[in-house]
Design a protein around this motif. Structure first.
Motif, PDB file in Angstrom:
ATOM      1  N   LEU A  99       1.056  -1.021  -0.475  1.00 54.23           N
ATOM      2  CA  LEU A  99      -0.035   0.239   0.493  1.00 54.23           C
ATOM      3  C   LEU A  99       0.314   1.464  -0.052  1.00 54.23           C
ATOM      4  N   ALA A 100       2.439   0.949   0.122  1.00 51.52           N
ATOM      5  CA  ALA A 100       3.294   2.513  -0.130  1.00 51.52           C
ATOM      6  C   ALA A 100       3.110   3.113  -1.237  1.00 51.52           C
ATOM      7  N   ILE A 101       2.307   2.566  -2.443  1.00 51.15           N
ATOM      8  CA  ILE A 101       2.777   3.841  -3.855  1.00 51.15           C
ATOM      9  C   ILE A 101       0.849   4.345  -2.802  1.00 51.15           C
ATOM     10  N   PRO A 102       0.207   3.682  -3.617  1.00 46.52           N
ATOM     11  CA  PRO A 102      -1.091   4.358  -3.784  1.00 46.52           C
ATOM     12  C   PRO A 102      -1.328   5.371  -1.934  1.00 46.52           C
ATOM     13  N   PHE A 103      -0.786   5.245  -1.196  1.00 48.96           N
ATOM     14  CA  PHE A 103      -0.987   5.539  -0.159  1.00 48.96           C
ATOM     15  C   PHE A 103      -0.492   6.966  -0.117  1.00 48.96           C
ATOM     16  N   ALA A 104       0.904   7.275  -0.944  1.00 46.76           N
ATOM     17  CA  ALA A 104       1.849   8.166  -1.155  1.00 46.76           C
ATOM     18  C   ALA A 104       0.684   8.954  -2.265  1.00 46.76           C
ATOM     19  N   CYS A 105       0.848   7.841  -3.219  1.00 41.03           N
ATOM     20  CA  CYS A 105      -0.332   9.027  -4.022  1.00 41.03           C
ATOM     21  C   CYS A 105      -1.751   9.748  -3.849  1.00 41.03           C
ATOM     22  N   LEU A 106      -2.033   9.350  -2.700  1.00 43.74           N
ATOM     23  CA  LEU A 106      -3.672   9.985  -2.198  1.00 43.74           C
ATOM     24  C   LEU A 106      -3.013  10.854  -1.564  1.00 43.74           C
ATOM     25  N   PHE A 107      -1.907  11.038  -0.271  1.00 42.62           N
ATOM     26  CA  PHE A 107      -1.196  12.358   0.362  1.00 42.62           C
ATOM     27  C   PHE A 107      -0.838  13.191  -0.505  1.00 42.62           C
ATOM     28  N   VAL A 108      -0.067  12.710  -1.978  1.00 42.83           N
ATOM     29  CA  VAL A 108       0.070  14.361  -2.354  1.00 42.83           C
ATOM     30  C   VAL A 108      -0.944  14.311  -2.780  1.00 42.83           C
ATOM     31  N   TYR A 126       2.740  24.302 -16.364  1.00 38.14           N
ATOM     32  CA  TYR A 126       2.579  22.332 -16.892  1.00 38.14           C
ATOM     33  C   TYR A 126       2.706  21.873 -15.139  1.00 38.14           C
ATOM     34  N   TYR A 127       2.344  20.996 -15.084  1.00 37.44           N
ATOM     35  CA  TYR A 127       2.211  20.298 -13.782  1.00 37.44           C
ATOM     36  C   TYR A 127       2.091  19.376 -13.806  1.00 37.44           C
ATOM     37  N   LYS A 128       3.016  18.642 -13.717  1.00 36.38           N
ATOM     38  CA  LYS A 128       2.903  16.746 -14.027  1.00 36.38           C
ATOM     39  C   LYS A 128       4.096  15.550 -12.303  1.00 36.38           C
ATOM     40  N   ARG A 129       3.024  15.304 -12.000  1.00 35.13           N
ATOM     41  CA  ARG A 129       3.044  14.362 -10.803  1.00 35.13           C
ATOM     42  C   ARG A 129       3.205  13.160 -11.159  1.00 35.13           C
ATOM     43  N   TYR A 130       4.342  11.998 -10.638  1.00 34.93           N
ATOM     44  CA  TYR A 130       4.283  10.510 -11.005  1.00 34.93           C
ATOM     45  C   TYR A 130       4.889   9.965  -9.118  1.00 34.93           C
ATOM     46  N   ILE A 131       3.482   9.692  -8.424  1.00 32.14           N
ATOM     47  CA  ILE A 131       3.954   9.357  -7.325  1.00 32.14           C
ATOM     48  C   ILE A 131       4.560  10.637  -6.915  1.00 32.14           C
ATOM     49  N   ASP A 132       5.371  10.728  -5.801  1.00 33.15           N
ATOM     50  CA  ASP A 132       5.818  11.947  -5.128  1.00 33.15           C
ATOM     51  C   ASP A 132       6.667  12.816  -6.195  1.00 33.15           C
ATOM     52  N   ASP A 133       6.721  12.637  -7.284  1.00 35.90           N
ATOM     53  CA  ASP A 133       8.277  14.189  -8.135  1.00 35.90           C
ATOM     54  C   ASP A 133       6.709  14.468  -8.766  1.00 35.90           C
ATOM     55  N   ARG A 140       8.342  16.961   2.766  1.00 32.76           N
ATOM     56  CA  ARG A 140       8.928  18.968   2.022  1.00 32.76           C
ATOM     57  C   ARG A 140       9.028  18.296   1.336  1.00 32.76           C
ATOM     58  N   CYS A 141       9.324  19.290   0.138  1.00 34.27           N
ATOM     59  CA  CYS A 141      10.107  19.344  -1.311  1.00 34.27           C
ATOM     60  C   CYS A 141      11.554  19.106  -1.133  1.00 34.27           C
ATOM     61  N   GLY A 142      11.787  17.418  -1.643  1.00 33.54           N
ATOM     62  CA  GLY A 142      13.088  17.588  -1.142  1.00 33.54           C
ATOM     63  C   GLY A 142      14.197  18.139  -2.126  1.00 33.54           C
ATOM     64  N   SER A 143      14.617  17.351  -3.212  1.00 34.20           N
ATOM     65  CA  SER A 143      15.505  18.147  -4.475  1.00 34.20           C
ATOM     66  C   SER A 143      15.299  18.742  -4.881  1.00 34.20           C
ATOM     67  N   VAL A 144      14.854  20.221  -4.923  1.00 34.41           N
ATOM     68  CA  VAL A 144      14.532  21.102  -6.094  1.00 34.41           C
ATOM     69  C   VAL A 144      15.443  22.025  -7.020  1.00 34.41           C
ATOM     70  N   ILE A 159      14.603  18.286 -15.498  1.00 33.66           N
ATOM     71  CA  ILE A 159      15.172  17.430 -15.759  1.00 33.66           C
ATOM     72  C   ILE A 159      13.930  16.738 -14.593  1.00 33.66           C
ATOM     73  N   PHE A 160      13.080  15.290 -15.147  1.00 33.76           N
ATOM     74  CA  PHE A 160      11.975  14.174 -14.926  1.00 33.76           C
ATOM     75  C   PHE A 160      12.011  13.125 -14.937  1.00 33.76           C
ATOM     76  N   PHE A 161      12.610  11.870 -13.972  1.00 36.94           N
ATOM     77  CA  PHE A 161      13.249  10.521 -13.948  1.00 36.94           C
ATOM     78  C   PHE A 161      14.370  11.320 -15.310  1.00 36.94           C
ATOM     79  N   ASP A 162      14.315  10.299 -15.977  1.00 35.91           N
ATOM     80  CA  ASP A 162      15.163  10.323 -16.558  1.00 35.91           C
ATOM     81  C   ASP A 162      15.348  11.170 -18.132  1.00 35.91           C
TER      82      ASP A 162
END
Length: 170
Positions: free
Chosen positions: A10-19, A33-40, A66-70, A78-81
């Motif tokens: 449940l970690a990923i669904p929980f993180a998605c719902l939380f964000v 423009y705004y896109k999110r994948y899980i918590d990125d 907190r927003c970590g690496s900004v 950069i977003f993932f690769d």
């Protein structure tokens, strides 16, 4: 007491719902423009101040989240690769370009050619990676560059160059 263990079902669904809940709490903010994948999050705003305002609002909702690496940059992101950047097309047609981004720490440990996989797996893995590179490079020069690096890295990994030439569209 707080959060969930990484790797639990449940970690990923929980993180998605939380964000999503955090996003709703700062919903007055509307970036270009705004896109999110899980918590990125990848976001384009009209100004540096607007980006900083979003980060401050996001960080103020829940003290432990907190927003970590900004990174705030006027020409690249950069977003993932994938690296999104402003090139000549931005000046002429207001279009952003994309290319492959690879971390410095990447060791490029591709599937070893002496591993015990079926032979067709090697071919399909290489072709799939080349197709992904083509899809993720809006500029032909960038695609050719990453394709050549991929070829060199596969040779360094032990692949026969003659075999690779049959797979690479040069």
């Amino acid at each position: 007491l707080q959060g969930t263990a990484m790797g639990t079902p449940l970690a990923i669904p929980f993180a998605c719902l939380f964000v999503v809940e955090l996003e709703h709490r700062i919903s007055s903010f509307t970036p270009i423009y705004y896109k999110r994948y899980i918590d990125d999050i990848f976001m384009i705003t009209t100004s540096k101040e607007e980006a900083e305002l979003f980060i401050n609002r996001f960080n103020s909702v829940v003290p432990t989240i907190r927003c970590g690496s900004v990174t705030i940059d006027f020409t690249t992101g950069i977003f993932f690769d994938i690296e999104v950047y402003k090139a000549s097309r931005f000046c002429t047609a207001n279009l952003l370009d994309v290319r492959i981004y690879q971390k410095v720490q990447n060791r490029y440990l591709y599937l070893a050619p002496n591993s015990f996989h079926r032979r067709d797996i090697f071919k399909s893995t290489i072709i799939s990676e080349l197709n992904r590179y083509r899809l993720c490079c809006s500029n032909d020069v960038e695609f050719f560059s990453i394709k050549c690096l991929f070829f060199q890295r596969l040779v360094a990994r032990g692949y026969n160059p003659d075999y690779l030439i049959s797979l690479f569209p040069f």
